[in-house]
Design an enzyme around this catalytic site. Structure first.
Site, PDB file in Angstrom:
ATOM      1  N   ASP A  13      20.894   5.293 -26.077  1.00  0.00           N
ATOM      2  CA  ASP A  13      19.963   4.305 -25.519  1.00  0.00           C
ATOM      3  C   ASP A  13      20.329   3.884 -24.106  1.00  0.00           C
ATOM      4  OD1 ASP A  13      18.886   4.340 -28.055  1.00  0.00           O
ATOM      5  OD2 ASP A  13      18.958   2.166 -28.329  1.00  0.00           O
ATOM      6  N   HIS A  27      25.249   4.083 -26.661  1.00  0.00           N
ATOM      7  CA  HIS A  27      24.649   3.837 -25.345  1.00  0.00           C
ATOM      8  C   HIS A  27      25.324   4.742 -24.327  1.00  0.00           C
ATOM      9  CE1 HIS A  27      23.842   0.288 -27.786  1.00  0.00           C
ATOM     10  NE2 HIS A  27      22.764   0.132 -27.046  1.00  0.00           N
TER      11      HIS A  27
HETATM   12 ZN    ZN Z   1      18.828  -0.850 -25.291  1.00  0.00          ZN
END
Ligand code: ZN
Length: 311
Positions: free
Chosen positions: A116, A261
């Site tokens: 992400d 992430h």
């Molecule tokens: Zn995010």
């Protein structure tokens, strides 16, 4: 058994208890629980340490591959305690180790790893290199502004067979927005991704995983499925590759969707370390759409998915 080790955020600070915790009973895992009764595991530590002087009192942690022996050293000039960490392979303790062992995955076990908030100009290409050299596919949930800033990286993701999903434009919690605003968050990022790759994503990961009936209604209208996750190593919080690795390994199983992430170097390093161990255990890594397609399941618009099986 779900477990993680406990140190400080940087790793191993002086004066801290360094151990593994059983997350179910929320208690420290004692050395006596890890070895066959009567085994002199300290003697084996000493033999494997090969010339490093041990006090016989060292703390240690473990994962599914290694015992990590924490050897205290005194560093001049401050005379402060510091630690070096010596990994001892668990294979050396065969027949003596009764600590947590990884479950053997079923044949054909697979999971989807998702990234992400990217792309990141420096870290995402490193990640793509690592995925390419292992010949595995991931799913990237991109934000509009970062996708626009790094079109070559987005194009590379697409051409190397990764799936691209939509992570909104401004990373707002969609549940606080009007239907028109939600639509615009998704549309704006779709246009950027379409402009680069020629595809319009069908998967949306809402920021913070947040959705409500209104969000789902807009997704249904737009033909989008929401994809959340079943494994969250909280990499954005820990910023420590070993903790990210351990958290993934403690929870990932057949059918998992793992959240990471790709804007933090420690997250990428931890994810790759976990991927290598999971590959060695026999797992395959596929895109989110593949994960469902291979299970003969359909991703329907307006529905939420978070892995094939409930944890
Ligand atoms: Zn995010």
């Amino acid at each position: 058994m779900d477990f993680r080790y406990y140190g400080d955020e940087q790793g191993f600070g002086a004066g801290r208890l360094i151990t593994n915790f059983d997350l179910e009973s929320e208690s420290q895992i004692l050395p006596e629980q890890l070895f066959v009764e009567g085994v002199d595991f300290r003697a084996i530590f000493a033999a494997l340490a090969e010339g490093v002087a041990l006090t016989g009192n060292e703390d240690f942690t473990f994962d599914y591959e290694y015992i990590y022996l924490h050897i205290r050293t005194h560093e001049a000039p401050a005379q402060q305690d510091s630690y070096t960490v010596l990994p001892l392979p668990l294979t050396e303790f065969e027949g003596m180790w009764v600590g947590p062992a990884p479950e053997t995955p079923p044949t054909g076990a697979r999971m989807a790893i998702t990234f992400d908030d990217g792309p990141h100009g420096r870290f995402t290409p490193q990640l793509l290199d690592a995925l390419a050299s292992r010949n595995i596919s991931g799913t990237f949930f991109l934000m509009g502004p970062t996708a626009r800033a790094y079109p070559q990286i987005v194009e590379r993701m697409h051409s190397e067979g990764h799936q691209i999903g939509n992570h909104s434009y401004s990373h707002s919690l969609l549940t606080r927005l009007s239907s028109a605003q939600i639509r615009k968050e998704i549309d704006d990022t779709d246009s950027i991704i379409y402009g680069i790759t020629g595809i319009i994503p069908t998967l949306v990961r809402p920021p913070f995983g947040g959705y409500n009936d209104q969000v789902l209604a807009v997704m249904a209208e737009m033909g989008k499925s929401i994809v959340n996750w079943s494994v969250d190593p909280r990499d954005w919080y820990h910023r420590n590759a070993e903790i990210v690795r351990d958290n993934i390994l403690a929870h990932a199983r057949d059918g998992s969707i793992v959240l990471v992430h790709d804007i933090h170097e420690s997250s990428i390093q931890g994810a790759i370390m976990a991927i290598d161990i999971l590959l060695a255990r026999g797992y395959n890594f596929v895109t989110v759409s593949e994960l469902y397609r291979l299970a003969d399941l359909e991703l329907r618009p307006g529905a939420v998915y978070r892995g094939l099986y409930r944890d």
